[in-house]
Write an enzyme that holds these catalytic residues in place. Sequence first.
Site, PDB file in Angstrom:
ATOM      1  N   ALA A 175      -9.535   5.258   4.090  1.00 31.94           N
ATOM      2  CA  ALA A 175      -9.405   6.368   5.052  1.00 31.94           C
ATOM      3  C   ALA A 175     -10.662   7.232   5.125  1.00 31.94           C
ATOM      4  O   ALA A 175     -11.297   7.510   4.114  1.00 31.94           O
ATOM      5  CB  ALA A 175      -8.207   7.257   4.737  1.00 31.94           C
ATOM      6  N   GLY A 176     -10.968   7.615   6.339  1.00 30.01           N
ATOM      7  CA  GLY A 176     -12.064   8.548   6.579  1.00 30.01           C
ATOM      8  C   GLY A 176     -13.406   7.915   6.896  1.00 30.01           C
ATOM      9  O   GLY A 176     -14.365   8.615   7.212  1.00 30.01           O
ATOM     10  N   ASN A 200      -9.363   1.531   9.405  1.00 29.08           N
ATOM     11  CA  ASN A 200      -8.645   1.116  10.614  1.00 29.08           C
ATOM     12  C   ASN A 200      -9.307   1.716  11.844  1.00 29.08           C
ATOM     13  O   ASN A 200      -9.891   1.018  12.669  1.00 29.08           O
ATOM     14  CB  ASN A 200      -7.168   1.559  10.500  1.00 29.08           C
ATOM     15  N   THR A 201      -9.269   3.060  11.935  1.00 30.72           N
ATOM     16  CA  THR A 201      -9.737   3.711  13.153  1.00 30.72           C
ATOM     17  C   THR A 201     -11.226   3.491  13.410  1.00 30.72           C
ATOM     18  O   THR A 201     -11.651   3.466  14.566  1.00 30.72           O
ATOM     19  CB  THR A 201      -9.442   5.223  13.086  1.00 30.72           C
ATOM     20  N   LYS A 206       0.864  -1.179   0.000  1.00 28.94           N
ATOM     21  CA  LYS A 206       0.000   0.000   0.000  1.00 28.94           C
ATOM     22  C   LYS A 206       0.903   1.233   0.000  1.00 28.94           C
ATOM     23  O   LYS A 206       1.617   1.493   0.973  1.00 28.94           O
ATOM     24  CB  LYS A 206      -0.914   0.023   1.226  1.00 28.94           C
TER      25      LYS A 206
END
Lengths: 260, 69
Positions: free
Chosen positions: A188-189, A210-211, A101
């Site tokens: 992301a996001g 992820n988060t 990545k």
Amino acid sequence: MSDSLRIGVREFQSRLMVGTGKYVNDQLAIDAIRESGADIVTMAIRRVNLGQNKDEGNILELISPDEFTILPNTAGCYTADESVRTCKLARELLGGHSLVKLEVIGDKNTLLPDMPETLKAAKDLVKEGFEVMVYCTDDYEYAVALEDAGCVAVMPLAAPIGSGRGIENPQTIEAIVKKIQVPVIVDAGIGTASDATLAMELGCDGVLLNTAIAGAQNPVIMAAAMRQAVKAGRSAYLAGRMPKSDQASASSPIEGVIHS
Amino acid sequence: MKNIQVSINAESKEIPLNLNIPQLLDFLKLKDELLVVELNEQVVMRADWATTTVGEGDKLEIVKAIGGG
């Protein structure tokens, strides 16, 4: 019905990809990642600690290449050269594994990608024989250029890394999906399950997050929610949604209604 | 025994002369599994570890995988 995801020469059953960062502890990480059903799991490459705490565990012992496809990232790299060096280290670490990545960050506060450097790095990595999944802005022209450079997946952001704001520009994501032939993966996001579903309904081939799981109050339950959300969004996309209308349209027949 | 100065992960370190990579990792008390070593910005393939010797002023990076997104 088989609906596997093909990235380059590889084939995956899950369209959800997850990161391994920000978990409170290792056990929670592996429990959540297993619950997510993800086949592809991202990791970062960092210097070992030369000081104290030499017995710190190694994440590859917990999240094994035997169980998951490890996707090393170039997080923290600000130039094409740094990211190429990082990918070479990762390839040796993972025994010749060439799927990476790529992310080249432009600014430490926004964490938004530096697209000119990202494109340069992508070209260099493809030349070096890497299979490049590239994190990028939702810029249409760069997405096209990255595909032309030979990337095996184009991964536009939904919103800045770790922001959890969801898909800020669904129209641009949709335009990229319509144009690009290789898999488009929103990376992301993502904040919650409905964000992941929307990405899939727009026609994205997968979601990387992820988060949204690691930062949830209960990561294991959120991991299950994300697994289901990606599947639901994919099914809705394949089914083809009904057209939107400005007018109401009764679901029950008009005829035969009793009237006083 | 003569020592030499090298840079490891951007830290200046004094190490014995003529260490190969496994001996260096042993000197640093690092377990050698699941690590990768770069010498002067070139990855050292594991097959070449035993025959690669660290010299005065060399720059080494020793890295591993960690959690990330």
